[in-house]
Scaffold this active site. Sequence first.
Site, PDB file in Angstrom:
ATOM      1  N   HIS A 137      23.451   5.637  21.253  1.00  0.00           N
ATOM      2  CA  HIS A 137      23.159   5.663  19.814  1.00  0.00           C
ATOM      3  C   HIS A 137      23.744   7.257  19.360  1.00  0.00           C
ATOM      4  O   HIS A 137      23.856   8.035  20.121  1.00  0.00           O
ATOM      5  CB  HIS A 137      21.764   5.729  19.543  1.00  0.00           C
ATOM      6  CG  HIS A 137      20.966   6.902  20.127  1.00  0.00           C
ATOM      7  ND1 HIS A 137      20.983   8.159  19.487  1.00  0.00           N
ATOM      8  CD2 HIS A 137      20.461   6.833  21.193  1.00  0.00           C
ATOM      9  CE1 HIS A 137      20.203   9.035  20.200  1.00  0.00           C
ATOM     10  NE2 HIS A 137      19.885   8.217  21.593  1.00  0.00           N
ATOM     11  N   HIS A 174      40.136   6.783  25.821  1.00  0.00           N
ATOM     12  CA  HIS A 174      40.100   5.566  26.712  1.00  0.00           C
ATOM     13  C   HIS A 174      38.584   5.902  27.532  1.00  0.00           C
ATOM     14  O   HIS A 174      38.613   6.904  27.941  1.00  0.00           O
ATOM     15  CB  HIS A 174      41.184   5.482  27.661  1.00  0.00           C
ATOM     16  CG  HIS A 174      40.820   4.291  28.641  1.00  0.00           C
ATOM     17  ND1 HIS A 174      41.708   4.158  29.796  1.00  0.00           N
ATOM     18  CD2 HIS A 174      40.002   3.244  28.566  1.00  0.00           C
ATOM     19  CE1 HIS A 174      41.407   2.975  30.555  1.00  0.00           C
ATOM     20  NE2 HIS A 174      40.409   2.413  29.807  1.00  0.00           N
TER      21      HIS A 174
END
Length: 222
Positions: free
Chosen positions: A147, A156
Amino acid sequence: MNAAPSGPQAFIMLGAGGHAKVLLSLAIACGMQVQGVCDPGLKRSGVVMWRGVRVLGGDDALEQLDCTDVGLINGVGQVVGSSLRQAIYERAVGMGFRFPVLVHPGAIVDASAVLADGVQVMAGVIIQPDVSVGANTIVNTSASVDHDCSVGAHVHIAPGATLCGNVQVADCSFIGAGATVIQGLAIGEYAVVGAGAVMVRNLPARSILLGQAARSRTVSDE
């Protein structure tokens, strides 16, 4: 979140390496029509078909395509110290092409997450509420983004990596396979969290973390 992209319904793959293979599988799983692939290596080798997809040529083949009719899939993987994937993305965007958000049907992405153009979310990924992910970023196989994380562009997140809650990831950084980033930390631009590392303090821009110790070094952005 709907895994099927909006906009053009025909797509062209850029690149034909390992990352492109995974994306082709993702595209097929989403019911997308990949009509061709552009890859300089295949063109030089005289290859006319790649995994059942027609080879259109090298990078110059884009000049023959109508950007309003086709979308692009960036099949070039992200490698530490290389900006090739970013350069391909920015050149194509400058030509008017769009890159759809790609989400594998086997990924879990909360409806409140915001994914910018060209984000690629692979199988087994979990993206939790109020996460934002910048353009052209890869969230690779079975990675987890908890979250309130903010992930920049051209990042990446490698297979199996875990970002705990409220982690801030700057543009062009690389989080290696199986790495863990503890909640509330920040990763600077072009920084690298090595495979399997556990990050317990902020990582400055252009630094690399191996194991438990951060070592400052210059990470090339060329």
